[in-house]
Every structure is written in C-alpha cells, then in structure tokens.
Design a protein around this motif. Structure first.
Motif, PDB file in Angstrom:
ATOM      1  N   GLU A  47      12.544 -15.320 -16.023  1.00 20.64           N
ATOM      2  CA  GLU A  47      11.255 -15.907 -15.628  1.00 20.64           C
ATOM      3  C   GLU A  47      10.714 -15.242 -14.366  1.00 20.64           C
ATOM      4  N   LYS A  48      11.594 -14.957 -13.412  1.00 23.40           N
ATOM      5  CA  LYS A  48      11.148 -14.322 -12.168  1.00 23.40           C
ATOM      6  C   LYS A  48      10.720 -12.875 -12.409  1.00 23.40           C
ATOM      7  N   VAL A  49      11.360 -12.199 -13.344  1.00 20.27           N
ATOM      8  CA  VAL A  49      10.933 -10.845 -13.696  1.00 20.27           C
ATOM      9  C   VAL A  49       9.510 -10.913 -14.240  1.00 20.27           C
ATOM     10  N   GLU A  50       9.246 -11.892 -15.086  1.00 18.18           N
ATOM     11  CA  GLU A  50       7.894 -12.034 -15.638  1.00 18.18           C
ATOM     12  C   GLU A  50       6.890 -12.369 -14.535  1.00 18.18           C
ATOM     13  N   THR A  51       7.285 -13.199 -13.596  1.00 15.35           N
ATOM     14  CA  THR A  51       6.411 -13.516 -12.458  1.00 15.35           C
ATOM     15  C   THR A  51       6.132 -12.259 -11.644  1.00 15.35           C
ATOM     16  N   ARG A  52       7.144 -11.421 -11.453  1.00 18.32           N
ATOM     17  CA  ARG A  52       6.966 -10.162 -10.712  1.00 18.32           C
ATOM     18  C   ARG A  52       6.010  -9.246 -11.456  1.00 18.32           C
ATOM     19  N   ARG A  53       6.138  -9.185 -12.762  1.00 15.08           N
ATOM     20  CA  ARG A  53       5.221  -8.361 -13.559  1.00 15.08           C
ATOM     21  C   ARG A  53       3.788  -8.837 -13.377  1.00 15.08           C
ATOM     22  N   LYS A  54       3.604 -10.156 -13.423  1.00 16.66           N
ATOM     23  CA  LYS A  54       2.262 -10.710 -13.231  1.00 16.66           C
ATOM     24  C   LYS A  54       1.743 -10.366 -11.833  1.00 16.66           C
ATOM     25  N   GLY A  55       2.610 -10.454 -10.826  1.00 14.52           N
ATOM     26  CA  GLY A  55       2.215 -10.092  -9.465  1.00 14.52           C
ATOM     27  C   GLY A  55       1.813  -8.633  -9.363  1.00 14.52           C
ATOM     28  N   ALA A  56       2.566  -7.777 -10.012  1.00 18.32           N
ATOM     29  CA  ALA A  56       2.236  -6.342  -9.992  1.00 18.32           C
ATOM     30  C   ALA A  56       0.915  -6.094 -10.707  1.00 18.32           C
ATOM     31  N   ARG A  57       0.669  -6.841 -11.781  1.00 23.05           N
ATOM     32  CA  ARG A  57      -0.599  -6.686 -12.506  1.00 23.05           C
ATOM     33  C   ARG A  57      -1.794  -7.122 -11.658  1.00 23.05           C
ATOM     34  N   VAL A  58      -1.595  -8.136 -10.822  1.00 27.22           N
ATOM     35  CA  VAL A  58      -2.667  -8.597  -9.937  1.00 27.22           C
ATOM     36  C   VAL A  58      -2.955  -7.537  -8.877  1.00 27.22           C
ATOM     37  N   LEU A  59      -1.917  -6.930  -8.358  1.00 22.45           N
ATOM     38  CA  LEU A  59      -2.069  -5.921  -7.307  1.00 22.45           C
ATOM     39  C   LEU A  59      -2.577  -4.587  -7.857  1.00 22.45           C
ATOM     40  N   PHE A  60      -2.325  -4.313  -9.128  1.00 25.21           N
ATOM     41  CA  PHE A  60      -2.637  -3.005  -9.690  1.00 25.21           C
ATOM     42  C   PHE A  60      -4.116  -2.612  -9.596  1.00 25.21           C
ATOM     43  N   PRO A  61      -5.070  -3.496  -9.907  1.00 26.45           N
ATOM     44  CA  PRO A  61      -6.486  -3.081  -9.781  1.00 26.45           C
ATOM     45  C   PRO A  61      -6.849  -2.659  -8.356  1.00 26.45           C
ATOM     46  N   TYR A  62      -6.307  -3.358  -7.367  1.00 21.22           N
ATOM     47  CA  TYR A  62      -6.545  -2.964  -5.977  1.00 21.22           C
ATOM     48  C   TYR A  62      -5.930  -1.592  -5.719  1.00 21.22           C
ATOM     49  N   TYR A  63      -4.713  -1.419  -6.193  1.00 25.77           N
ATOM     50  CA  TYR A  63      -4.009  -0.155  -6.021  1.00 25.77           C
ATOM     51  C   TYR A  63      -4.810   0.998  -6.637  1.00 25.77           C
ATOM     52  N   GLN A  64      -5.319   0.794  -7.841  1.00 26.95           N
ATOM     53  CA  GLN A  64      -6.080   1.854  -8.522  1.00 26.95           C
ATOM     54  C   GLN A  64      -7.293   2.301  -7.715  1.00 26.95           C
ATOM     55  N   LYS A  65      -7.946   1.376  -7.042  1.00 31.56           N
ATOM     56  CA  LYS A  65      -9.144   1.703  -6.266  1.00 31.56           C
ATOM     57  C   LYS A  65      -8.819   2.344  -4.913  1.00 31.56           C
ATOM     58  N   ASN A  66      -7.613   2.074  -4.395  1.00 31.64           N
ATOM     59  CA  ASN A  66      -7.335   2.451  -3.014  1.00 31.64           C
ATOM     60  C   ASN A  66      -6.182   3.430  -2.819  1.00 31.64           C
ATOM     61  N   PHE A  67      -5.555   3.854  -3.912  1.00 29.47           N
ATOM     62  CA  PHE A  67      -4.414   4.765  -3.811  1.00 29.47           C
ATOM     63  C   PHE A  67      -4.520   5.862  -4.861  1.00 29.47           C
ATOM     64  N   THR A  68      -3.847   6.953  -4.586  1.00 30.11           N
ATOM     65  CA  THR A  68      -3.644   8.018  -5.549  1.00 30.11           C
ATOM     66  C   THR A  68      -2.149   8.094  -5.809  1.00 30.11           C
ATOM     67  N   THR A  69      -1.757   8.093  -7.073  1.00 31.19           N
ATOM     68  CA  THR A  69      -0.343   8.211  -7.413  1.00 31.19           C
ATOM     69  C   THR A  69      -0.014   9.681  -7.602  1.00 31.19           C
ATOM     70  N   LYS A  70       1.074  10.107  -6.970  1.00 23.89           N
ATOM     71  CA  LYS A  70       1.531  11.489  -7.109  1.00 23.89           C
ATOM     72  C   LYS A  70       2.986  11.485  -7.537  1.00 23.89           C
ATOM     73  N   ILE A  71       3.362  12.512  -8.243  1.00 28.66           N
ATOM     74  CA  ILE A  71       4.753  12.699  -8.638  1.00 28.66           C
ATOM     75  C   ILE A  71       5.317  13.814  -7.772  1.00 28.66           C
ATOM     76  N   VAL A  72       6.428  13.505  -7.090  1.00 27.34           N
ATOM     77  CA  VAL A  72       7.044  14.492  -6.200  1.00 27.34           C
ATOM     78  C   VAL A  72       8.524  14.626  -6.537  1.00 27.34           C
ATOM     79  N   ALA A  73       9.060  15.787  -6.263  1.00 26.81           N
ATOM     80  CA  ALA A  73      10.482  16.039  -6.504  1.00 26.81           C
ATOM     81  C   ALA A  73      11.316  15.279  -5.477  1.00 26.81           C
ATOM     82  N   MET A  74      12.415  14.708  -5.949  1.00 23.91           N
ATOM     83  CA  MET A  74      13.336  14.029  -5.031  1.00 23.91           C
ATOM     84  C   MET A  74      14.250  15.069  -4.396  1.00 23.91           C
ATOM     85  N   GLU A  75      14.516  14.880  -3.119  1.00 24.58           N
ATOM     86  CA  GLU A  75      15.400  15.814  -2.419  1.00 24.58           C
ATOM     87  C   GLU A  75      16.792  15.796  -3.037  1.00 24.58           C
TER      88      GLU A  75
END
Length: 152
Positions: free
Chosen positions: A63-91
């Motif tokens: 249930e908490k995993v599902e709540t976390r998913r819902k929380g991430a979904r709420v934050l995602f539209p804000y993230y899309q407008k205000n961040f750029t996602t990049k893929i970088v190599a791990m050291e």
C-alpha cells in the motif's frame, strides 16, 4: 529550506524525487499454508506472527509503495516543467544513471509550490522507510520463531 548552492551532487536527488520502488513479496508458500495447512503449526503465537508478517506487514508495504507512486505522479508534472532529465555514466561502472537538472535553480529554491511538493515527497518516503524497517524487524522475529519451533 537552507537554499543550498547548486551543485552536481543534488541532481541525482532531484531525479529520485519522482522515482518510486516496487515490492513483490514471495507469498506462494504462505498462500499454501493459509489455504488450510496452517494447522500443521502447533504454536498459536507462531501462526499469529506469520499471519501478521504476510497479511499486515507485506500488505502495508504494498500500500505504501502505491502511495509513493501516487506521490511521484503528483510531483512529475512539476518536474517536467522545471527540470531536464539527463543520462550520465556512473563512475567506476558500466552503468548509467538518470539525473534531474533544474532549468532555473534560483526560481526552484524560492518556489513555495516546489517546497510543498518536496516536503510531501520526503514525508512519504520516511513513512515508507519506517514501515519497511518495521516489517523487516517483524520478519526477522518470525524467522527466529520458526527456527526455534523447528528445533523443538
């Protein structure tokens, strides 16, 4: 809240704010026991602990995993407008990781909407972690009880 100076080390955390975990407990043995075979366990306290770990602990985590998913979904539209996602190599690795780079960091750290969203995300993660750790302790107790039961 401290308005830290922007640095590369925070980018992974920004990306993580929209990510979530999965939890797939293995329950087939428990389901077999639960379907009428719990009577082979003579200890009522052991039965109670086993049932609690599976029916309460694991279900709470799911249930908490599902709540976390819902929380991430709420934050995602804000993230899309205000961040750029990049893929970088791990050291020291052949793997990559995703990072979230703010488009305008100064705006971000002064935005009450973002502060509210991120505080909720942090609170949700702490709640998830506490429930997860509690279930780990209960599972360890259950394993210990099973070991002692089997030795007798």
């Amino acid at each position: 809240q401290n308005k830290a100076i922007e640095n590369d080390s925070m980018y992974e955390d920004f990306y993580q704010s929209i990510s979530f975990n999965y939890f797939f407990p293995k329950t087939s043995n428990y389901q077999t026991l639960r379907s009428g075979n719990l009577d082979i366990i003579r200890s009522d306290s052991l039965k109670e602990v086993i049932i609690d770990v599976y029916d309460s602990g694991f279900n709470r985590i799911i249930e908490k995993v599902e709540t976390r998913r819902k929380g991430a979904r709420v934050l995602f539209p804000y993230y899309q407008k205000n961040f750029t996602t990049k893929i970088v190599a791990m050291e020291n690795s052949n793997r990559n990781k995703r990072i979230g780079v703010p488009i305008n960091y100064l705006k971000l750290i002064n935005d009450p909407e973002y502060e509210t969203l991120i505080v909720e995300a942090i609170t949700g993660r702490l709640n998830f972690r506490n429930g997860f750790n509690s279930t780990i302790r209960d599972t360890e107790k259950c394993i210990d009880m099973i070991d002692r039961y089997l030795k007798n």
